[in-house]
Design a protein around this motif. Structure first.
Motif, PDB file in Angstrom:
ATOM      1  N   UNK A  66       0.530  -1.418  -0.351  1.00 52.48           N
ATOM      2  CA  UNK A  66       0.362  -0.255  -0.142  1.00 52.48           C
ATOM      3  C   UNK A  66       0.674   1.107   0.180  1.00 52.48           C
ATOM      4  N   UNK A  67       0.328   2.395  -0.494  1.00 50.81           N
ATOM      5  CA  UNK A  67       0.981   3.502  -0.910  1.00 50.81           C
ATOM      6  C   UNK A  67       1.413   4.420   0.627  1.00 50.81           C
ATOM      7  N   UNK A  68       2.079   4.968   1.141  1.00 49.00           N
ATOM      8  CA  UNK A  68       2.748   6.353   1.928  1.00 49.00           C
ATOM      9  C   UNK A  68       2.746   6.854   1.884  1.00 49.00           C
ATOM     10  N   UNK A  69       2.018   8.672   3.136  1.00 45.90           N
ATOM     11  CA  UNK A  69       2.849   9.240   2.534  1.00 45.90           C
ATOM     12  C   UNK A  69       3.324   9.643   3.662  1.00 45.90           C
ATOM     13  N   UNK A  70       4.297  10.263   4.215  1.00 46.40           N
ATOM     14  CA  UNK A  70       5.526  10.756   5.343  1.00 46.40           C
ATOM     15  C   UNK A  70       5.946  12.167   5.354  1.00 46.40           C
ATOM     16  N   UNK A  71       5.663  12.603   5.875  1.00 50.96           N
ATOM     17  CA  UNK A  71       5.998  14.265   5.865  1.00 50.96           C
ATOM     18  C   UNK A  71       7.622  14.062   6.776  1.00 50.96           C
ATOM     19  N   UNK A  72       8.497  14.356   6.380  1.00 53.58           N
ATOM     20  CA  UNK A  72      10.087  14.538   6.833  1.00 53.58           C
ATOM     21  C   UNK A  72      10.112  15.265   7.590  1.00 53.58           C
ATOM     22  N   UNK A  73       9.257  17.293   8.029  1.00 50.92           N
ATOM     23  CA  UNK A  73       9.204  17.724   8.928  1.00 50.92           C
ATOM     24  C   UNK A  73       8.981  17.362   9.791  1.00 50.92           C
TER      25      UNK A  73
END
Length: 93
Positions: A66-73
């Motif tokens: 499944x695709x993930x979105x991750x905010x590096x900040x």
């Protein structure tokens, strides 16, 4: 009313549960670590939310990638899990 949820940080991961549910952390049934993999069991599908120190390399739900979105900040990790009952999410670092 506002609900504030707290989750312990374990191995750089704080599981906040299903963000589209009224009690997001209540959707988390269990969380188990094996090496660099965390398997999270949730009561249903929906918008999964967690905080991570470092983004995982992969995520699977019921064996499917499944695709993930991750905010590096901010460290905010999100992914959508299909609805339809208990779901097992596996995050691998």
């Amino acid at each position: 009313w506002e609900i504030v949820s707290f989750a312990p940080v374990e191995h750089g991961l704080a599981v906040l549960g299903l963000a589209d549910k009224y009690n997001s952390t209540g959707a988390v049934v269990s969380q188990q670590w094996t090496g660099g993999t965390c398997e999270i069991t949730l009561r249903d599908g929906g918008e999964f939310l967690a905080w991570v120190r470092h983004p995982p390399l992969s995520a699977t739900c019921e064996g499917l990638s499944i695709p993930l979105t991750c905010d590096g900040v901010t460290g905010r990790l999100r992914c959508h899990l299909p609805p339809g009952g208990v779901r097992r999410l596996r995050l691998t670092w």
